[in-house]
Design an enzyme around this catalytic site. Structure first.
Site, PDB file in Angstrom:
ATOM      1  N   ASP A 197       0.433   7.050   4.046  1.00 33.27           N
ATOM      2  CA  ASP A 197       1.302   6.011   3.516  1.00 33.27           C
ATOM      3  C   ASP A 197       1.782   5.154   4.692  1.00 33.27           C
ATOM      4  OD1 ASP A 197       2.659   4.379   1.820  1.00 33.27           O
ATOM      5  OD2 ASP A 197       3.703   5.959   0.738  1.00 33.27           O
TER       6      ASP A 197
HETATM    7  C1  BGC Z   1       4.336   2.873  -0.631  1.00 31.42           C
HETATM    8  C2  BGC Z   1       2.939   3.084  -1.165  1.00 31.42           C
HETATM    9  C3  BGC Z   1       2.124   1.830  -0.993  1.00 31.42           C
HETATM   10  C4  BGC Z   1       2.146   1.397   0.451  1.00 31.42           C
HETATM   11  C5  BGC Z   1       1.326   0.165   0.732  1.00 31.42           C
HETATM   12  C6  BGC Z   1       4.356   2.245   0.744  1.00 31.42           C
HETATM   13  O1  BGC Z   1       5.627   1.850   1.136  1.00 31.42           O
HETATM   14  O2  BGC Z   1       4.992   4.123  -0.603  1.00 31.42           O
HETATM   15  O3  BGC Z   1       3.009   3.475  -2.506  1.00 31.42           O
HETATM   16  O4  BGC Z   1       0.824   2.044  -1.443  1.00 31.42           O
HETATM   17  O5  BGC Z   1       3.483   1.139   0.830  1.00 31.42           O
HETATM   18  O6  BGC Z   1       1.909  -0.967   0.234  1.00 31.42           O
END
Ligand code: BGC
Length: 727
Positions: free
Chosen positions: A260
């Site tokens: 993530d």
């Molecule tokens: C979120 C994810 C997301 C990623 C990319 C993160 O802050 O937890 O769910 O896919 O950002 O945008």
């Protein structure tokens, strides 16, 4: 060249910097050349220091970036470009929690397919979806992004979404690689507080939280994203037993694991890594292939290799998985294959029609006293409340490339639906306007409410649009008080009292990303329809339902609490040694609220009136490998057609490990015209009755199991039978 030899020769030719570039993903506007991520990524792509991008949209920009990789970089490896396409790309569908309430795998798959077609036409090859996180805590803002409280629903939805996003051929120009996220048990963050530590038992992990990921992997998910959180002190980004042993080992998952956002760097904050070198080593060792936004692999792995914390074989294995995914996506052979498919206007019209019907059907009718809904077409409609003319809010918290102007507000929807009528509008209050000490502000607020009430007097029906703004749920949007925000309850009190006084039919439409704690509103409102966030066709969808052109078919995929203190609240609880008994003080209950939710899992009214009868179990003994057909007769005793949902639960009353009071094993839909009869059939397999024994291995025990069928998880509404399991 055959894929494997192409990848082998590339790996053999790559420098360490180029390998780490393939393991790095950043936002397109960032570069990874310095210690701080900033600037633009052009040079990094050319030099091979950056192999993957996120957060960019549009065939032209994608083409330009891809050209840098496949023409200007030494090894000409295409970029993998991803975006959060959660519930639609340009044309947004209802948010996942709303869609979950349709209990309809065909719709789940269809909306994901359409989202993939749009996203891929914009040059994208990966979506960071589906979110598979079970949530039993409405305080947690990300509840809106997921399937609700039930693990079986989460599994069915995860599989349908993967099928929809990926289609039948990942190399097709309209396919997106799905990323099952957030692995795993992100939902039970402590006290519903975003990103907080999680501590659930091994049993709950395996029974409740892992199955949806197993389903996503079985459906062929190309990638998995570990959650930001730690599980009992071990961050998921570095969780060897779960990532390496369970996901890769036990499930045999050989796709890409992508961190993530910045999660590898955050291992330092978690307190398990002293520096980026150690953080990078921990993540790689656990099996994380792509570092999203942390720039920890590029900065940390060279030294980790020198120190012997990780091996070049591990780096190569990760690079191989990334290149294989690019190969499977067809990116080597057709790097621009996804850019710029021009769609026929009919395709767009069909997609909007799907958004409209899914948005309408997914509305959840919590209450409808005196059959206020549907409204007979009014000549003058008072359309009130802060969500009535709020097109941008209709998107919910994730909108990919969905612009506010492309969204139909409720006001616009009703104006279109009632061309000959007058639609009067006043917001009354702002979404989050709070009470103040300031006399002038209070005066303005009172005037706003008075103006809304005045419109009630001029109208012959009232629709009051209340709820949360889009940014009040989603990531980093936990709420300790998940109630109607600001002064909206006061607005509802005054508007509904006036409507009642004048005998005007009045309905409340609620927009929200979670179940709200709203016992007062439920008392006040004769008709209460939850629209969640319906997406681009919001206003048309709401008007369709309120005016009876489409029936509401949503059933809540998550329990609605009476009080915040009941959270977590869900249908699959265990009985306790002292189950609730009003005549015995020393039993499991509260002094101040009942144990039951305000609305149970599965609750949702329609414009029909479903009666179920004659539960039949076609067989009395179930042996391993058997499937039992369970059937029930259904009749619509109401005056209008309805799309109904019927649930199949079981309860194993005596087991080696106490089983939940209700376990969902199936659901089915039936559409019935007024007065129509039908039969609902639900298969129950012996394997569905196995559970994880004391050692967490599946066991099927002999004995009697209750089979319960009905419209929701309220036991008093379920028809009960039983079956003998002969293991
Ligand atoms: C979120 C994810 C997301 C990623 C990319 C993160 O802050 O937890 O769910 O896919 O950002 O945008």
């Amino acid at each position: 060249m055959p894929a494997v030899s192409r990848i082998d020769s590339l790996i053999a030719a790559m420098t360490l910097a180029e390998k780490l570039g393939q393991l790095t993903m950043t936002a397109s506007s960032f570069t990874v050349t310095g210690p701080v991520i900033a600037g633009d990524s052009t040079e990094s792509i050319r030099s091979g220091a950056l192999g993957n991008l996120l957060n960019m949209v549009g065939p032209e920009p994608v083409r330009q970036m891809q050209r840098l990789a496949v023409e200007d970089s030494r090894l000409k490896i295409p970029l993998l470009i991803g975006l959060d396409i959660i519930h639609g790309h340009r044309s947004l569908f209802p948010v996942p929690l709303a869609e979950a309430g349709l209990f309809d795998p065909a719709t789940w798959e269809a909306t994901a397919r359409e989202a993939a077609i749009e996203g891929a036409a914009d040059g994208l090859a990966m979506t960071f979806a589906p979110m598979c996180d079970v949530s039993r805590d409405p305080r947690w803002g990300r509840t809106v992004e997921g399937p609700g409280e039930d693990s079986y629903v989460a599994s069915r939805m995860a599989a349908a979404k993967v099928r929809g996003f990926q289609g039948t051929d990942l190399a097709a120009p309209d396919a997106l690689a799905a990323v099952a996220k957030h692995f795993v048990a992100y939902g039970p963050v402590t006290a519903g507080r975003e990103y907080a530590s999680v501590d659930v038992s091994e049993r709950t992990l395996h029974e409740v939280h892992l199955p949806a990921f197993a389903a996503a992997v079985a459906a062929g998910a190309a990638a998995v994203m570990p959650a930001f959180t730690d599980l009992a002190g071990v961050p998921l980004t570095a969780h060897v037993p779960l990532l390496r042993d369970w996901l890769r080992g036990r499930l045999g998952f050989d796709g890409v694991i992508i961190s993530d956002y910045n999660a590898i760097r955050e291992l330092i904050n978690h307190g398990v890594a002293a520096d980026l070198v150690q953080a990078a080593a921990l993540a790689l060792d656990a099996g994380v292939d792509i570092d999203m936004m942390g720039d920890a692999y590029r900065q940390g792995l060279p030294e980790a290799l020198q120190r012997g914390l990780v091996s070049m074989d591990q780096v190569d294995a990760a690079v191989r998985r990334v290149l294989l995914l690019k190969e499977r996506l067809g990116l080597f052979d057709h790097p621009y294959g996804r850019c710029g498919t021009v769609e026929a206007p009919e395709a767009l019209a069909r997609r909007r029609q799907l958004a409209r019907s899914a948005g309408a059907r997914a509305t959840l009718l919590l209450r409808n006293e005196h059959e206020v809904l549907p409204l007979a077409a009014p000549r003058r409609l008072a359309l009130l409340g802060p969500l009535a003319d709020a097109p941008g809010e209709m998107r919910g918290p994730w909108w990919a490339a969905g612009v506010a102007e492309n969204h139909v507000s409720v006001l616009a929807g009703f104006r279109a639906a009632l061309p000959g009528a007058q639609v009067l509008h006043a917001a009354g209050v702002g979404i989050e306007d709070a009470a103040t000490e300031d006399a002038a502000t209070e005066g303005t607020a009172a005037a706003g409410i008075a103006a809304a009430v005045a419109l009630v007097e001029q109208a012959d029906a009232v629709v009051l649009c209340l709820g949360e703004g889009a940014a009040m749920s989603g990531e980093a949007a936990s709420r300790a008080h998940p109630v109607l925000p600001g002064r909206q309850l006061q607005l509802a009190q005054e508007v509904l009292a006036r409507a009642r006084g004048l005998e005007r039919p009045a309905a409340v439409v609620l927009f929200c990303g979670r179940p709200l704690v709203i016992p007062e509103l439920v008392e006040l409102a004769d008709a209460l329809l939850v629209a969640w966030f319906p997406g681009c066709e919001a206003g048309n969808a709401v008007a369709d339902v309120v005016l009876g052109r489409v029936g509401p078919a949503g059933r809540t995929p998550i329990s609605w609490p009476r009080a915040v203190g009941q959270i977590p609240i869900f249908h699959g609880q265990r009985n306790s040694g002292r189950p609730e008994n009003p005549r015995d003080h020393f039993t499991s209950k509260y002094l101040d609220v009942p144990n039951t939710p305000l609305f149970p899992f599965g609750h949702g009214l329609t414009y029909g009136r479903l009666r179920l009868s004659n539960l039949r179990l076609h067989g009395t003994v179930l042996r391993p490998g058997d499937t039992l057909e369970v059937s029930v007769d259904a009749v619509n005793e109401g005056g209008r057609a309805a799309e109904e949902t019927v649930f199949l639960f079981t309860h194993d009353p005596v087991a080696g490990v106490a089983r939940p009071l209700l376990e969902l094993k199936g659901f089915a839909k039936i559409s019935l015209a007024a007065g129509q009869r039908g039969t609902v059939r639900l298969p129950l397999r012996a394997a569905d009755l196995a559970y994880l024994g004391p050692d967490l291995r599946p066991v099927l025990e002999s004995g009697t199991v209750e089979v319960l069928v009905g419209p929701c998880a309220d036991r008093s509404q379920l028809l009960a039978g039983s079956v003998e399991v002969a293991a």
